[in-house]
Enzyme design. Structure first.
Site, mmCIF file in Angstrom:
data_model
loop_
_atom_site.group_PDB
_atom_site.id
_atom_site.type_symbol
_atom_site.label_atom_id
_atom_site.label_comp_id
_atom_site.label_asym_id
_atom_site.label_seq_id
_atom_site.Cartn_x
_atom_site.Cartn_y
_atom_site.Cartn_z
ATOM 1 N N ASN A 1 0.706 -1.224 0.248
ATOM 2 C CA ASN A 1 -0.025 0.087 0.067
ATOM 3 C C ASN A 1 0.802 1.203 -0.044
ATOM 4 O OD1 ASN A 1 -1.329 2.131 1.039
ATOM 5 N ND2 ASN A 1 -3.092 0.839 1.670
ATOM 6 N N ASP B 1 -0.031 4.497 -0.060
ATOM 7 C CA ASP B 1 -0.838 5.808 0.268
ATOM 8 C C ASP B 1 0.002 6.845 0.964
ATOM 9 O OD1 ASP B 1 -3.099 4.475 -0.620
ATOM 10 O OD2 ASP B 1 -3.953 4.062 1.607
ATOM 11 N N HIS B 2 0.983 6.250 1.970
ATOM 12 C CA HIS B 2 1.702 7.021 2.555
ATOM 13 C C HIS B 2 2.914 7.863 2.171
ATOM 14 C CE1 HIS B 2 -1.253 6.672 5.692
ATOM 15 N NE2 HIS B 2 -1.037 5.574 5.629
ATOM 16 N N ARG C 1 3.880 18.745 1.353
ATOM 17 C CA ARG C 1 4.510 20.086 0.781
ATOM 18 C C ARG C 1 3.791 20.565 -0.308
ATOM 19 N NH1 ARG C 1 9.574 21.510 2.676
ATOM 20 N NH2 ARG C 1 9.490 21.221 4.954
ATOM 21 N N HIS D 1 -5.680 3.692 -1.567
ATOM 22 C CA HIS D 1 -7.126 4.001 -1.086
ATOM 23 C C HIS D 1 -7.457 5.563 -1.608
ATOM 24 C CE1 HIS D 1 -9.692 4.519 2.632
ATOM 25 N NE2 HIS D 1 -10.486 4.643 1.548
ATOM 26 N N ARG E 1 -9.356 8.308 -0.966
ATOM 27 C CA ARG E 1 -10.329 8.763 0.046
ATOM 28 C C ARG E 1 -11.061 9.535 -0.401
ATOM 29 N NH1 ARG E 1 -8.913 6.751 5.791
ATOM 30 N NH2 ARG E 1 -10.709 7.999 6.153
ATOM 31 N N ARG F 1 -7.163 12.817 0.875
ATOM 32 C CA ARG F 1 -6.151 13.375 1.745
ATOM 33 C C ARG F 1 -4.492 12.576 1.368
ATOM 34 N NH1 ARG F 1 -7.567 10.256 7.393
ATOM 35 N NH2 ARG F 1 -9.280 11.324 6.865
ATOM 36 N N HIS F 2 -4.533 11.634 0.877
ATOM 37 C CA HIS F 2 -3.216 11.074 0.375
ATOM 38 C C HIS F 2 -3.359 10.744 -1.117
ATOM 39 C CE1 HIS F 2 -5.187 7.395 1.781
ATOM 40 N NE2 HIS F 2 -4.877 7.567 2.852
ATOM 41 N N GLU G 1 -8.794 0.614 -3.119
ATOM 42 C CA GLU G 1 -9.799 0.794 -1.878
ATOM 43 C C GLU G 1 -10.383 1.814 -2.290
ATOM 44 O OE1 GLU G 1 -7.400 0.860 1.860
ATOM 45 O OE2 GLU G 1 -6.640 -1.249 1.544
ATOM 46 N N THR H 1 -7.302 6.726 10.348
ATOM 47 C CA THR H 1 -6.983 5.598 9.299
ATOM 48 C C THR H 1 -8.405 4.907 9.193
ATOM 49 O OG1 THR H 1 -5.483 3.621 8.763
ATOM 50 C CG2 THR H 1 -5.835 4.030 11.093
ATOM 51 N N THR H 2 -8.361 3.674 8.481
ATOM 52 C CA THR H 2 -9.616 2.941 8.500
ATOM 53 C C THR H 2 -9.684 2.049 9.740
ATOM 54 O OG1 THR H 2 -9.206 2.783 6.135
ATOM 55 C CG2 THR H 2 -11.014 1.302 7.036
ATOM 56 N N GLU I 1 -11.318 -9.280 3.168
ATOM 57 C CA GLU I 1 -9.971 -8.725 3.830
ATOM 58 C C GLU I 1 -10.308 -8.879 5.298
ATOM 59 O OE1 GLU I 1 -7.349 -6.438 1.868
ATOM 60 O OE2 GLU I 1 -6.478 -5.539 3.723
ATOM 61 N N HIS J 1 -3.772 -4.528 7.704
ATOM 62 C CA HIS J 1 -3.975 -3.261 8.562
ATOM 63 C C HIS J 1 -3.245 -3.263 9.714
ATOM 64 C CE1 HIS J 1 -5.480 0.668 10.372
ATOM 65 N NE2 HIS J 1 -5.838 0.816 8.974
ATOM 66 N N GLY J 2 -2.004 -2.334 9.803
ATOM 67 C CA GLY J 2 -1.172 -2.333 11.082
ATOM 68 C C GLY J 2 -0.007 -3.493 11.021
ATOM 69 N N GLY K 1 1.074 -1.265 4.592
ATOM 70 C CA GLY K 1 1.276 0.227 4.041
ATOM 71 C C GLY K 1 2.469 0.742 4.926
ATOM 72 N N HIS K 2 1.798 1.129 5.827
ATOM 73 C CA HIS K 2 2.172 2.172 6.787
ATOM 74 C C HIS K 2 3.737 1.895 7.228
ATOM 75 C CE1 HIS K 2 2.720 4.459 10.612
ATOM 76 N NE2 HIS K 2 2.602 5.591 9.817
HETATM 77 N N1 PXP Z 1 -6.138 -3.163 4.181
HETATM 78 C C1 PXP Z 1 -6.802 -2.071 4.132
HETATM 79 C C2 PXP Z 1 -8.468 -2.693 3.594
HETATM 80 C C3 PXP Z 1 -6.490 -0.973 4.510
HETATM 81 O O1 PXP Z 1 -7.557 -0.220 4.489
HETATM 82 C C4 PXP Z 1 -5.407 -0.519 4.852
HETATM 83 C C5 PXP Z 1 -4.949 0.774 5.235
HETATM 84 O O2 PXP Z 1 -5.451 1.651 4.003
HETATM 85 C C6 PXP Z 1 -4.262 -1.623 4.796
HETATM 86 C C7 PXP Z 1 -4.652 -2.785 4.463
HETATM 87 C C8 PXP Z 1 -3.027 -1.139 5.176
HETATM 88 O O3 PXP Z 1 -3.004 -0.776 6.491
HETATM 89 P P1 PXP Z 1 -1.376 -0.444 6.886
HETATM 90 O O4 PXP Z 1 -1.096 0.724 6.284
HETATM 91 O O5 PXP Z 1 -1.466 -0.033 8.341
HETATM 92 O O6 PXP Z 1 -0.359 -1.351 6.786
#
Ligand code: PXP
Length: 250
Positions: free
Chosen positions: A13, A15-16, A24, A49, A51, A55-56, A76, A106-107, A157, A200-201, A222-223
């Site tokens: 992912n 996004d970040h 910036r 994702h 959104r 935002r990202h 997403e 976050t979600t 998921e 997630h996480g 992702g993060h």
């Molecule tokens: N899966 C889904 C459905 C998510 O919404 C996210 C966060 O956007 C992730 C996975 C990835 O989560 P993380 O960025 O915490 O790894």
């Protein structure tokens, strides 16, 4: 080949990368460059994702990803008409329907499918008809899994956020309980014919027990990877995650 025999896939992912860029307001760092690098480093797919508040990831990023990627895009999105239109225009390999609240960081939780079955069934039908694999991001909860199955999703998921948070907080009883719940629900979802993903996480510390579930076919991360890229670079961060996933599966 049965579902169990496939290699566990890693969806990165990005996004970040866009979060840092947007801090910036310019074009740097470019999430598409990161996605291509992730591809070269062994990502099996890219997740982004879009959104509602952009935002990202932005609409332009999605255009760029659709054009540049050789691996599948997992798009997403919230279950809104606007997002449905965008998905139908691009027809990404997969769409993952997630809950979205503007004020959240976050979600935060899984999608409430059971109480919104009729609307969601109608919402995902055109996406399926367009050839997208439809995934629903839900808690490890039998009621939600049954509902996801009934509305015609091909994939669920599982939200690993509670499992990861309890680890970070040192609440190992809750951590083990979350893991058990996910283990049971992966088996259950698979028995219904659903493909099971999780995410997630997840971090290096938390990935292996989830990667070890034989029913889980894909992890979306992702993060942590984008954070770890600051210290060791994106490609080595991904290589290490893949190594841990393969270790867990061996
Ligand atoms: N899966 C889904 C459905 C998510 O919404 C996210 C966060 O956007 C992730 C996975 C990835 O989560 P993380 O960025 O915490 O790894």
């Amino acid at each position: 080949m049965t579902q169990y025999e496939g290699r566990l896939r890693l969806g990165v992912n990005i996004d970040h990368v866009a979060t840092v860029r947007n801090a910036r307001g310019g074009d740097y760092p470019d999430p598409i460059r990161a996605a291509k690098l992730a591809e070269d480093a062994g990502a099996d797919g890219i997740t982004a994702h879009l959104r509602e508040d952009r935002r990202h990831i932005t609409d332009r990023d999605i255009d760029g990803l659709m054009e540049a990627l050789s691996v599948p895009l997992n798009f997403e999105m919230a279950a809104t008409e606007e997002m449905q239109r965008i998905a139908l225009r691009h027809k990404p390999h997969a769409v993952c329907i997630v809950p979205e609240k503007r004020e959240e960081r976050t979600t935060e939780g899984g999608l409430e499918v059971a109480n919104d079955e009729n609307r969601l069934a109608h919402f995902i039908a055109p996406l399926r008809d367009a050839g997208c694999r439809v995934s629903i991001f839900i808690a490890a909860d039998r009621r939600q899994i049954d509902a996801a199955h009934r509305i015609g999703a091909q994939v669920i998921e599982l939200h690993t956020g509670g499992y990861c948070d309890s680890y970070a907080e040192g609440d190992m009883d809750a951590h083990r309980a979350e893991l058990e719940k996910m283990r049971e629900m992966s088996t259950y979802a698979h028995s219904l014919g659903l493909e099971v993903h999780a995410g997630h996480g997840l971090t290096y510390d938390t990935v292996k027990p989830v990667a070890a579930f034989p029913e889980v076919m894909e992890l979306n991360i992702g993060h942590f990877l984008i954070g770890e890229a600051i210290f060791r670079g994106l490609a080595p961060a991904i290589t290490e995650m893949r190594r841990l996933m393969e270790d867990a599966r061996a």
